[in-house]
Write a protein that holds these residues in place. Structure first.
Motif, mmCIF file in Angstrom:
data_model
loop_
_atom_site.group_PDB
_atom_site.id
_atom_site.type_symbol
_atom_site.label_atom_id
_atom_site.label_comp_id
_atom_site.label_asym_id
_atom_site.label_seq_id
_atom_site.Cartn_x
_atom_site.Cartn_y
_atom_site.Cartn_z
ATOM 1 N N ALA A 139 0.834 -1.209 0.000
ATOM 2 C CA ALA A 139 0.000 0.000 0.000
ATOM 3 C C ALA A 139 0.867 1.258 0.000
ATOM 4 N N PHE A 140 2.072 1.161 0.566
ATOM 5 C CA PHE A 140 3.012 2.277 0.623
ATOM 6 C C PHE A 140 4.051 2.212 -0.497
ATOM 7 N N ARG A 141 3.815 1.431 -1.519
ATOM 8 C CA ARG A 141 4.820 1.192 -2.562
ATOM 9 C C ARG A 141 5.281 2.451 -3.294
ATOM 10 N N ASP A 142 4.489 3.500 -3.270
ATOM 11 C CA ASP A 142 4.894 4.732 -3.944
ATOM 12 C C ASP A 142 5.995 5.467 -3.192
ATOM 13 N N TYR A 143 6.345 5.017 -1.978
ATOM 14 C CA TYR A 143 7.271 5.799 -1.152
ATOM 15 C C TYR A 143 8.725 5.364 -1.118
ATOM 16 N N PRO A 144 9.285 4.296 -1.334
ATOM 17 C CA PRO A 144 8.782 2.934 -1.428
ATOM 18 C C PRO A 144 9.026 2.193 -0.118
ATOM 19 N N ALA A 145 8.030 1.544 0.384
ATOM 20 C CA ALA A 145 8.180 0.732 1.592
ATOM 21 C C ALA A 145 8.419 -0.723 1.240
ATOM 22 N N ASN A 146 8.673 -0.988 -0.024
ATOM 23 C CA ASN A 146 8.945 -2.368 -0.413
ATOM 24 C C ASN A 146 10.424 -2.696 -0.315
ATOM 25 N N ALA A 147 11.216 -1.780 0.249
ATOM 26 C CA ALA A 147 12.603 -2.062 0.609
ATOM 27 C C ALA A 147 12.608 -2.339 2.110
ATOM 28 N N ILE A 148 13.290 -3.380 2.524
ATOM 29 C CA ILE A 148 13.318 -3.748 3.934
ATOM 30 C C ILE A 148 14.749 -3.657 4.426
ATOM 31 N N PRO A 149 15.029 -2.879 5.473
ATOM 32 C CA PRO A 149 14.083 -2.085 6.237
ATOM 33 C C PRO A 149 13.726 -0.783 5.520
ATOM 34 N N SER A 150 12.547 -0.295 5.812
ATOM 35 C CA SER A 150 12.093 1.028 5.389
ATOM 36 C C SER A 150 11.428 1.688 6.581
ATOM 37 N N THR A 151 11.481 2.999 6.604
ATOM 38 C CA THR A 151 10.851 3.749 7.678
ATOM 39 C C THR A 151 10.132 4.942 7.071
ATOM 40 N N ILE A 152 8.904 5.143 7.488
ATOM 41 C CA ILE A 152 8.102 6.268 7.015
ATOM 42 C C ILE A 152 7.639 7.053 8.237
ATOM 43 N N VAL A 153 7.876 8.367 8.207
ATOM 44 C CA VAL A 153 7.432 9.250 9.278
ATOM 45 C C VAL A 153 6.201 9.996 8.777
ATOM 46 N N LEU A 154 5.136 9.953 9.562
ATOM 47 C CA LEU A 154 3.894 10.656 9.228
ATOM 48 C C LEU A 154 3.741 11.857 10.145
ATOM 49 N N ASP A 155 3.243 12.959 9.592
ATOM 50 C CA ASP A 155 2.976 14.133 10.420
ATOM 51 C C ASP A 155 1.603 13.974 11.092
ATOM 52 N N PRO A 156 1.213 14.888 11.996
ATOM 53 C CA PRO A 156 -0.074 14.736 12.695
ATOM 54 C C PRO A 156 -1.294 14.773 11.779
ATOM 55 N N GLN A 157 -1.149 15.280 10.549
ATOM 56 C CA GLN A 157 -2.256 15.286 9.589
ATOM 57 C C GLN A 157 -2.310 13.996 8.776
ATOM 58 N N TYR A 158 -1.529 12.991 9.182
ATOM 59 C CA TYR A 158 -1.463 11.688 8.523
ATOM 60 C C TYR A 158 -0.947 11.803 7.085
ATOM 61 N N ALA A 162 8.499 11.990 5.858
ATOM 62 C CA ALA A 162 9.867 11.539 5.567
ATOM 63 C C ALA A 162 9.829 10.058 5.228
ATOM 64 N N VAL A 163 10.725 9.652 4.343
ATOM 65 C CA VAL A 163 10.811 8.256 3.918
ATOM 66 C C VAL A 163 12.273 7.851 3.911
ATOM 67 N N TYR A 164 12.544 6.722 4.515
ATOM 68 C CA TYR A 164 13.898 6.165 4.510
ATOM 69 C C TYR A 164 13.850 4.763 3.926
ATOM 70 N N THR A 165 14.746 4.466 3.038
ATOM 71 C CA THR A 165 14.964 3.090 2.612
ATOM 72 C C THR A 165 16.330 2.705 3.153
#
Length: 184
Positions: A139-158, A162-165
């Motif tokens: 579902a997060f593939r556009d960011y891409p969260a399909n690299a492991i490990p990956s980290t995504i930071v969401l702000d309070p507005q969801y 930030a995206v880290y691969t």
């Protein structure tokens, strides 16, 4: 030099891809530079998701709204995750009172007991979804969260802030969290 190449390769195998049960794949894309935050006016809403936490409780992503959230995609089979995830646990404990929520998303495990053993062994303090088919990561593939490990930071507005691969250092994560917290 060989050790550095191994870290840069993340947790992918073969031709930089690991097949998952539903036909998706996880691959190493490239390490994200430290401290890269998406400007507020360029952030997109994160996809909604739900699932079952390790231990059996239900989880819905709506529970993250209103807080800064850190989504960490990991697997017990992933060598960099064995370093990063326990460090994230420390940051989670330090930032909980500041309104930061951490959620692990365990992907591509052959058995939930491997994920539970990993959490127990490293005394991980934050909850993790059990996502053996990688559906949340896809579902997060556009960011891409399909690299492991990956980290995504969401702000309070969801929104994705930030995206880290690849593996993220504690200090880099703290700096990004401080920046996103200061925005509010």
């Amino acid at each position: 030099m060989l050790a550095a190449a191994g870290v840069l390769a993340g947790c992918s195998t073969g031709a930089n891809a690991v097949d998952v049960n539903n036909g998706g794949e996880f691959r190493f894309v490239a390490g994200t530079p430290a401290g890269e935050v998406i400007p507020e006016d360029q952030r997109a809403a994160a996809p909604e998701f739900s699932g079952t936490l390790l231990g059996g409780d239900d989880f819905d992503s709506g529970q993250l709204a209103g807080n800064v959230a850190v989504l960490n995609f990991w697997g017990s089979w992933c060598a960099p995750c064995r370093v990063e995830t326990p460090e994230f646990s420390e940051v989670a404990e330090e930032t909980a009172d500041d309104g930061v929520q951490f959620l692990g998303i365990n992907v591509k495990e052959t058995s939930e007991q491997f994920a539970v053993a990993f959490v127990d062994r490293f005394a991980i303090s934050f909850p993790s979804l059990y996502d053996p088919r990688g559906e949340v990561a896809l579902a997060f593939r556009d960011y891409p969260a399909n690299a492991i490990p990956s980290t995504i930071v969401l702000d309070p507005q969801y929104r994705v802030a930030a995206v880290y691969t690849g593996e993220v250092a504690q200090d880099d994560l703290r700096q990004v969290l401080d920046r996103v917290l200061e925005e509010g």
